[in-house]
Design a protein around this motif. Structure first.
Motif: not given
Length: 543
Positions: A244-265
């Motif tokens: 229910t509660i998590t956290a990360a520094p700003n860079f991690a959100y770019k890491y996730m955006t770059d890592a997630i591939e189309q169709g993944e869920y």
């Protein structure tokens, strides 16, 4: 209430297992943790290794060992000094500096910490291994460094922008920080907290150790190394354990955006709070991220943009609204300090509203003379409140507050009672009659090349010049073409000449996973020494 009372209460009732996740799951029951804590506390007490108010410096690499020893020290009412495990000479030098300023400070380590210190010091520094202390052992206490009754914890900052500084936190600081989070996050015992950030970082310590233990919540701890190797594991864990509660520094959100591939869920509908804190926040990165995860049941309201420091016991300015919806009225902005407004024009579209100060906390923006200035004026950010630390853990810096106000070292402004952070004042160089803001360079490289990067530099007073370097993560570490393109783009966009671009497959990170600018700056200083010598030799030849 004492800090040890948090853990006494936690162990008084049945709790969920604590989960440590590093590729595979490992569970520890609250009974096992309690037994281990009591065993360590008993050994340290009976051998007289630790007394109340003793400063005890931790060199613990294993999260489970860290948790047990930390709680045991609180049981004994000692004062833990949290310094990341030394892995290089810089860490050893920091530890030796602490020893010189606090003679007799006890160092406790696990196998990893003992091995590292022994190797780095060539056998001259052997800490006490917590698993080798047995009841009945005779330990020479000698002179021990001791703290004051109001001191509860010493936290060393991540050192991402400068040499780490130890902040002295009191029980009042910690308990006030817990209350703030309970109120703002509406924490209940049913919440499940998960982080891969280090417990040695202020966010890990306050938001993911003290808060969940105080409230009897479930905890899942992963590793920064796991996230960097496989960012998507973060979402796997969130989904699997219904976090229910998590956290990360700003860079991690770019890491996730770059890592997630189309169709993944992933079904992340359980996540009600996802914090972004610990480093400057980019509107573009957050906007791209929210667009990327829009089908995973993560809404803008779930993502909290938070501003705080080690000195403020983690976050003290929180935006609970959709953080990308509010735009700054840039036409009203003016500067009341030595600040180049061209810099603001360049980054204004990437600024994000950090929100308002939490309860019992005040923000003010001041000019160079320390006088408070009006809204929409750029100045230095200062904070005051119950969570602001007592001082720094060194004799020369203990009195760090002026009438209770902490100078954060950040530049920003207030607009309609809400804070906008522009950057660190130490990230400014002066060259050719103008201020050069390193964040502008980092933003430009990220925007056009999508590379994780850091800009560093050094002023050369003798020549009135600044040497600026860009360090960037790229698989093309030997690409001269990429280096040239980065230089040309920065020159074209900002009119700033880059001395050199260094490409690497991995930048130095702090324990929080942020780029360690302090470590990189050491390399720059070494380069600067060579440049000065080269210049001196050139002048000598001319004469």
């Amino acid at each position: 209430m004492l800090i040890k009372d948090i853990f006494t209460k936690y162990f008084s009732e049945k709790r969920d297992d604590i989960i440590f996740y590093n590729v595979y799951e490992e569970r520890i029951s609250f009974q096992e943790l309690k037994k281990d804590v009591e065993s360590i506390a008993d050994c340290l007490s009976k051998t007289e290794a630790v007394h109340a108010l003793d400063y005890v410096l931790l060199q613990i690499g294993d999260k489970k060992e860290f948790l047990s020893l930390l709680i045991a020290l609180f049981y004994l009412e000692a004062i833990p000094v949290i310094l990341p495990v030394c892995t290089g000479i810089a860490g050893l030098e920091q530890l030796q500096k602490i020893q010189s300023e606090h003679p007799g400070i006890l160092i406790l380590a696990d196998e990893e910490g003992e091995k590292n210190l022994s190797s780095l010091s060539e056998g001259n520094l052997i800490p006490l291994n917590i698993r080798k202390i047995k009841p009945g052992m005779e330990l020479d206490r000698g002179l021990r460094a001791k703290g004051m009754p109001d001191e509860s914890l010493i936290m060393y900052s991540s050192g991402s922008t400068a040499e780490p500084k130890g902040t002295i936190l009191t029980a009042e600081n910690i308990l006030s920080a817990i209350k703030i989070r309970n109120d703002y996050y509406e924490v209940s015992p049913s919440d499940k907290f998960m982080t891969w950030m280090s417990l040695e970082h202020i966010v890990g310590m306050i938001d993911f150790l003290f808060v969940p233990f105080y409230n009897g919540c479930s905890c899942i701890y992963s590793e920064i190394s796991s996230f960097l190797a496989n960012p998507k594991e973060w979402f796997d864990i969130l989904e699997q354990y219904q976090v229910t509660i998590t956290a990360a520094p700003n860079f991690a959100y770019k890491y996730m955006t770059d890592a997630i591939e189309q169709g993944e869920y992933w079904d992340l509908s359980s996540v009600r709070i996802m914090m972004n804190l610990g480093e400057p926040i980019s509107r573009k990165i957050i906007t791209d991220y929210l667009h990327c995860v829009s089908t995973f049941h993560i809404e803008g309201e779930n993502l909290l943009c938070i501003y705080g420091l080690s000195e403020t016991t983690s976050g003290v300015v929180i935006n609970k609204a959709h953080c990308t919806k509010k735009l700054l009225e840039s036409g009203r902005i003016q500067s009341k300090i030595d600040f180049d407004m061209e810099h603001f024009d360049h980054i204004k579209e990437d600024l994000i509203c950090q929100g308002k100060a939490v309860s019992h906390t005040q923000i003010r923006i001041v000019n160079e003379e320390g006088k408070e200035i009006q809204e929409y004026c750029i100045g230095h950010i200062e904070l005051k409140g119950d969570t602001v630390c007592k001082g720094y853990f060194c004799a020369s810096n203990k009195k760090m507050l002026q009438d209770g106000w902490l100078s954060t070292g950040d530049i920003g402004l207030m607009a309609e009672g809400e804070l906008y952070v522009i950057g660190r004042k130490k990230d400014v160089l002066f060259s050719y009659g103008r201020n050069i803001y390193l964040r502008d360079i980092e933003y430009t490289v990220s925007k056009y090349f999508h590379l994780r990067n850091v800009a560093c530099g050094e002023n050369i007073p003798g020549r009135g010049e600044s040497y600026i370097y860009v360090f960037a993560e790229s698989a093309e570490v030997n690409s001269e073409k990429l280096k040239t393109e980065i230089k040309h783009t920065v020159l074209k966009e900002l009119g700033i000449k880059i001395q050199d671009v260094r490409l690497t497959d991995k930048l130095s990170n702090t324990k929080a996973g942020k780029i360690s600018k302090a470590e990189i700056l050491k390399n720059i200083m070494a380069i600067g020494v060579r440049l000065k010598k080269k210049e001196a030799d050139r002048v000598k030849m001319q004469n």
